[in-house]
Design a protein around this motif. Structure first.
Motif, PDB file in Angstrom:
ATOM      1  N   GLY A 102       0.829  -1.206   0.000  1.00 38.10           N
ATOM      2  CA  GLY A 102       0.000   0.000   0.000  1.00 38.10           C
ATOM      3  C   GLY A 102       0.859   1.249   0.000  1.00 38.10           C
ATOM      4  N   LEU A 103       1.884   1.207   0.838  1.00 39.85           N
ATOM      5  CA  LEU A 103       2.770   2.363   0.964  1.00 39.85           C
ATOM      6  C   LEU A 103       3.417   2.689  -0.381  1.00 39.85           C
ATOM      7  CD1 LEU A 103       4.045   4.287   3.067  1.00 39.85           C
ATOM      8  CD2 LEU A 103       5.893   2.643   3.300  1.00 39.85           C
ATOM      9  N   LEU A 104       3.847   1.650  -1.088  1.00 36.87           N
ATOM     10  CA  LEU A 104       4.515   1.870  -2.373  1.00 36.87           C
ATOM     11  C   LEU A 104       3.551   2.493  -3.382  1.00 36.87           C
ATOM     12  CD1 LEU A 104       6.603  -1.425  -2.678  1.00 36.87           C
ATOM     13  CD2 LEU A 104       7.480   0.891  -2.354  1.00 36.87           C
ATOM     14  N   VAL A 105       2.328   1.954  -3.431  1.00 36.05           N
ATOM     15  CA  VAL A 105       1.345   2.518  -4.354  1.00 36.05           C
ATOM     16  C   VAL A 105       1.058   3.973  -3.948  1.00 36.05           C
ATOM     17  CG1 VAL A 105      -1.013   2.380  -5.223  1.00 36.05           C
ATOM     18  CG2 VAL A 105       0.310   0.296  -4.884  1.00 36.05           C
ATOM     19  N   GLY A 106       0.929   4.202  -2.629  1.00 37.02           N
ATOM     20  CA  GLY A 106       0.666   5.555  -2.133  1.00 37.02           C
ATOM     21  C   GLY A 106       1.785   6.516  -2.506  1.00 37.02           C
ATOM     22  N   LEU A 107       3.028   6.072  -2.291  1.00 37.29           N
ATOM     23  CA  LEU A 107       4.163   6.948  -2.577  1.00 37.29           C
ATOM     24  C   LEU A 107       4.275   7.242  -4.070  1.00 37.29           C
ATOM     25  CD1 LEU A 107       6.943   5.552  -0.206  1.00 37.29           C
ATOM     26  CD2 LEU A 107       5.922   7.827  -0.145  1.00 37.29           C
ATOM     27  N   ALA A 108       4.111   6.178  -4.871  1.00 38.10           N
ATOM     28  CA  ALA A 108       4.199   6.380  -6.320  1.00 38.10           C
ATOM     29  C   ALA A 108       3.070   7.295  -6.784  1.00 38.10           C
ATOM     30  CB  ALA A 108       4.138   5.042  -7.043  1.00 38.10           C
ATOM     31  N   GLY A 109       1.855   7.045  -6.248  1.00 40.20           N
ATOM     32  CA  GLY A 109       0.717   7.888  -6.608  1.00 40.20           C
ATOM     33  C   GLY A 109       0.959   9.331  -6.201  1.00 40.20           C
ATOM     34  N   MET A 110       1.572   9.504  -5.048  1.00 39.78           N
ATOM     35  CA  MET A 110       1.879  10.851  -4.562  1.00 39.78           C
ATOM     36  C   MET A 110       2.810  11.566  -5.544  1.00 39.78           C
ATOM     37  SD  MET A 110       3.935  11.813  -1.089  1.00 39.78           S
ATOM     38  CE  MET A 110       5.567  11.472  -1.739  1.00 39.78           C
ATOM     39  N   LEU A 111       3.884  10.871  -5.943  1.00 43.00           N
ATOM     40  CA  LEU A 111       4.849  11.511  -6.840  1.00 43.00           C
ATOM     41  C   LEU A 111       4.202  11.864  -8.177  1.00 43.00           C
ATOM     42  CD1 LEU A 111       8.041   9.371  -6.145  1.00 43.00           C
ATOM     43  CD2 LEU A 111       7.544  11.704  -5.410  1.00 43.00           C
ATOM     44  N   VAL A 112       3.470  10.916  -8.743  1.00 41.62           N
ATOM     45  CA  VAL A 112       2.801  11.189 -10.015  1.00 41.62           C
ATOM     46  C   VAL A 112       1.789  12.320  -9.820  1.00 41.62           C
ATOM     47  CG1 VAL A 112       1.325  10.238 -11.817  1.00 41.62           C
ATOM     48  CG2 VAL A 112       3.126   8.832 -10.828  1.00 41.62           C
ATOM     49  N   GLY A 113       1.065  12.273  -8.684  1.00 42.50           N
ATOM     50  CA  GLY A 113       0.064  13.296  -8.389  1.00 42.50           C
ATOM     51  C   GLY A 113       0.686  14.678  -8.261  1.00 42.50           C
ATOM     52  N   TRP A 114       1.852  14.744  -7.672  1.00 43.82           N
ATOM     53  CA  TRP A 114       2.539  16.041  -7.567  1.00 43.82           C
ATOM     54  C   TRP A 114       2.822  16.595  -8.955  1.00 43.82           C
ATOM     55  CZ3 TRP A 114       6.672  14.950  -3.185  1.00 43.82           C
ATOM     56  CH2 TRP A 114       6.009  14.979  -1.956  1.00 43.82           C
ATOM     57  N   GLY A 115       3.318  15.707  -9.803  1.00 39.71           N
ATOM     58  CA  GLY A 115       3.594  16.125 -11.176  1.00 39.71           C
ATOM     59  C   GLY A 115       2.328  16.618 -11.860  1.00 39.71           C
ATOM     60  N   LEU A 116       1.282  15.843 -11.681  1.00 39.09           N
ATOM     61  CA  LEU A 116      -0.005  16.179 -12.291  1.00 39.09           C
ATOM     62  C   LEU A 116      -0.515  17.520 -11.762  1.00 39.09           C
ATOM     63  CD1 LEU A 116      -2.340  14.994 -14.071  1.00 39.09           C
ATOM     64  CD2 LEU A 116      -3.374  14.240 -11.939  1.00 39.09           C
ATOM     65  N   GLY A 117      -0.440  17.690 -10.452  1.00 34.35           N
ATOM     66  CA  GLY A 117      -0.895  18.931  -9.828  1.00 34.35           C
ATOM     67  C   GLY A 117      -0.114  20.121 -10.364  1.00 34.35           C
ATOM     68  N   TRP A 118       1.184  19.930 -10.464  1.00 31.42           N
ATOM     69  CA  TRP A 118       2.034  21.014 -10.956  1.00 31.42           C
ATOM     70  C   TRP A 118       1.644  21.384 -12.380  1.00 31.42           C
ATOM     71  CZ3 TRP A 118       5.610  21.540 -14.922  1.00 31.42           C
ATOM     72  CH2 TRP A 118       6.428  22.673 -14.850  1.00 31.42           C
TER      73      TRP A 118
END
Ligand SMILES: Nc1ncnc2c1ncn2[C@@H]1O[C@H](COP(=O)(O)OP(=O)(O)OP(=O)(O)O)[C@@H](O)[C@H]1O
Ligand SMILES: [Mg+2]
Lengths: 249, 414
Positions: free
Chosen positions: B332-348
């Protein structure tokens, strides 16, 4: 436990330890299965087992199907807890130990081989073999791989190191599982019909290794087998019937 | 690489598509949160800055917050008194001793105060009638309590003195009237006074509500127009430190007895709207994360069921329950972390996209394009929420995995 230099020398197993009493001892060990998993009536898997496995002893457990051979092996291997009685490992009573402590003892001192190979499908042979080494974490990464390769070679699998379980034959998988059981150079090897899926030649190879470990290195080996020829190669044969030992050879 | 991480990654690789979907869910939640929060916070702080810039920080009105206690109620405190047919007295409204109080407030440290008389009127120009508010000011004092002069797009405040009846109109108001600087408009007050006034200036604050409805004239003229000689009905204050507004307003109200509103209170309808807006934003993006968390829960649950043999073998090899739990929590943590990084990019990306959009909006405030708050805090908040949700979602099935009894599995498989 393998001293680091054994990772690179030809024989991956350490020398025999001085005899400090029997390695494994069951004392009136009884396992009763109750609760929803057993159905309405409690089932007695094994009862009043008194058994001593010495260092360097190569022991066969035989008996008819359903007599409790596997159940006894799980008790001796600290995988299961006796309902009554006690199992001593290295003189230490183990029934009341925490799950984590028992797991640690399994990691350090015991090696299991099951009838079904139980390899992790995501990992190649080498990774499967080195799993216990990495969990124990006593060797450097480079030495871990070296030892893994050495064990694979010992079982005639040097070409299979990078292959995944689905790329191996049944016999090869079983030998990888044997190599994995030997990874941490355990004090005792517990095998449940390890040669059930092997041809005569490979079965003999596995038994040779067990005999070598018991004879030259003072490891204890307990093998459940139906094969009378192989059982004949063991130092002692224990016969189970209906969960009780009827003959201790 | 850490052994447990390696095992966890191996499991996720067997559920590649599901993992990707959940990861996308987390990324969308994080990305949208970052972008939407930037947009809303940007707008909100722009609005607040505008409000602080153009409206009085504190406004003293000629009203009382609580109706005066009737003598009979004072006589029977706590009694069940009911008054029938009570008629409010027609008091002479206005702040008593207004100018003296202005002077008193003005003497406070970091406070500037100016008197105002406000009134409603109809402005007539040609065939158009527009209702508007008129504020009677003294330019000298007004300069110190507002940026009106700065916001003037035509004329100057002192031009009010140059004509007999000068008026400064909001840009929107002038537009609605069709009047320009130099034109003479007719003001018709609620007191029934009619006055011809010359437009001497225009101003534009950017706050639509003001620009469309407010006008300024000299205090004396408005007193005539409203037929309230010598009356002041507002005191407007400007503070060096706007954060003091609420506290100071309460003290003034206590001292003078007049209803005194801080800028927060004056704009509480809009600020309250912001609270609702934020709640909607947090719950929407939160919902996306919850859905993503369900996805993760689903994956990890499936993997636990599928890998029950692997769990048994790990345990027989000497891994303990906590190791097994960690493997699955890690997923879960890995999916969360990866999602976070991609999400940051997306948000930016979304923020940059919004920033490049140009348009004119006229809501509460005038603006050409989105006001964006590119706060690092939003990234941190969204990331933390994603990782926590993902980890929690994995933790439930992971506990189940930790409880797997290897004997049961090994026996069943043999
Ligand atoms: N979950 C269970 N519920 C009820 N009975 C069980 C359960 N598990 C095992 N048993 C019974 O316990 C007895 C001992 O089983 P065990 O697997 O130890 O036998 P075994 O000697 O290893 O047999 P085999 O040679 O076929 O592997 C059997 O009679 C079996 O039916
Ligand atoms: Mg069996």
């Amino acid at each position: 436990m393998a001293p680091p230099e054994s990772a690179t020398t030809a024989d991956p197993f350490a020398a025999a330890k001085p005899d400090t009493g029997p390695l494994l001892r069951a004392e009136r060990a009884t396992r009763v299965l109750s609760g929803p998993k057993a159905g309405a009536v409690p089932v007695t898997l094994v009862e009043d087992i008194d058994l001593t496995v010495g260092r360097g002893e190569f022991l066969a457990i035989t008996g008819p199907s359903g007599s409790g051979k596997s159940s006894l092996l799980y008790l001796l291997g600290l995988l299961d807890r006796p309902t009554r009685g006690e199992v001593y490992l290295d003189g230490q009573p183990t029934r009341e130990l925490s799950d984590a402590k028992r797991a640690r003892l399994r990691l350090e001192k015991l090696g299991f081989v099951f009838q079904f190979h139980f390899l992790l499908p995501e990992f190649d042979s080498l990774h499967n073999v080195t799993l216990p080494l990495r969990k124990l974490g006593r060797l450097a990464a480079r030495d871990i791989d070296a030892r893994g390769l050495l064990l694979l070679r010992e079982l005639g699998l040097e070409d299979c190191a990078r292959k995944h379980p689905f790329q191996l034959s049944g016999g090869q998988r079983q030998r990888v599982a044997v190599a994995r059981a030997l990874a941490n150079d355990p004090e005792a090897i517990l095998a449940d019909e390890p040669t059930g899926n092997l041809d005569t030649h490979n079965a003999a190879t596995v038994f040779d290794i067990f005999a070598h470990l018991a004879g030259e290195h003072g490891r204890s080996v307990v093998v459940v087998t139906h094969d009378q020829d192989l059982a004949a190669r063991c130092h002692r044969r224990v016969v189970l019937v209906d969960g009780r030992i009827v003959d201790q050879g | 690489m850490n052994l447990l991480v390696e095992i966890a990654l191996g499991h996720l690789r067997t559920r590649r598509r599901q993992t990707l979907v959940s990861l996308t869910g987390v990324a969308l939640g994080v990305g949208f949160f970052v972008a939407v929060a930037a947009m809303m916070q940007g707008f909100q702080s722009y609005f607040v800055a505008k409000v602080i810039d153009v409206s009085p920080h504190i406004l003293v009105k000629d009203e009382v917050r609580v109706p005066p206690v009737q003598p009979v109620e004072a006589a029977y405190p706590g009694g069940a008194v009911r008054l029938l047919g009570l008629k409010p007295e027609e008091e002479l409204r206005g702040i008593k001793n207004g100018l003296a109080r202005v002077a008193e407030l003005d003497r406070l440290e970091g406070v500037a105060a100016a008197p105002v008389l406000s009134g409603q009127m109809i402005l007539r120009y040609g065939s158009r009638d527009v209702s508007a508010q008129i504020l009677g000011i003294e330019p000298e004092g007004q300069r110190r309590v507002s940026n009106l002069e700065r916001d003037m797009t035509a004329g100057e405040l002192d031009d009010l003195f140059a004509t007999a009846n000068g008026i400064v109109l909001g840009a929107g108001l002038a537009e609605r009237l069709g009047a320009e600087r130099g034109d003479t408009v007719t003001a018709l007050s609620t007191a029934g006074v009619v006055m011809n006034m010359k437009v001497v200036g225009l101003y534009e604050t950017g706050i639509t509500e003001m620009d469309n409805a407010q006008s300024y004239a000299l205090l004396k003229k408005v007193q005539v127009l409203e037929d309230r000689p010598n009356v002041v009905d507002q005191i407007r204050l400007r503070l060096a430190d706007v954060d003091r507004a609420e506290g100071l307003a309460r003290r003034i109200e206590q001292r003078f007895g007049y209803r005194t509103e801080s800028w927060q209170e004056q704009n509480q309808n809009v600020l309250g709207l912001f609270v609702v807006q934020n709640a909607i934003m947090y719950s929407t993006t939160g919902a996306i994360l919850v859905v993503a968390a369900f996805g993760i829960f689903n994956i990890v649950s499936t993997v636990v069921l599928e890998k029950v043999r692997d769990i048994a073998i790990l345990k027989s090899l000497g891994f303990d329950s906590r190791d097994v739990e960690r493997v699955f929590v890690m997923e879960g943590l890995l999916v969360g972390l990866a999602g976070m990084l991609v999400g940051w990019g997306l948000g930016w990306l979304l923020i940059e996209l919004l920033a490049s959009v140009r348009f004119d909006i006229e809501g509460f405030v005038k603006s050409e394009g989105f006001k964006l708050n590119r706060s690092f805090l939003n990234y941190a908040l969204a990331g933390a929420a994603a990782v926590v949700a993902a980890t929690l979602a994995a933790w439930l099935p992971a506990r189940k995995a930790a409880r797997v009894d290897p004997v049961e599995i090994v026996r069943g498989a043999a």
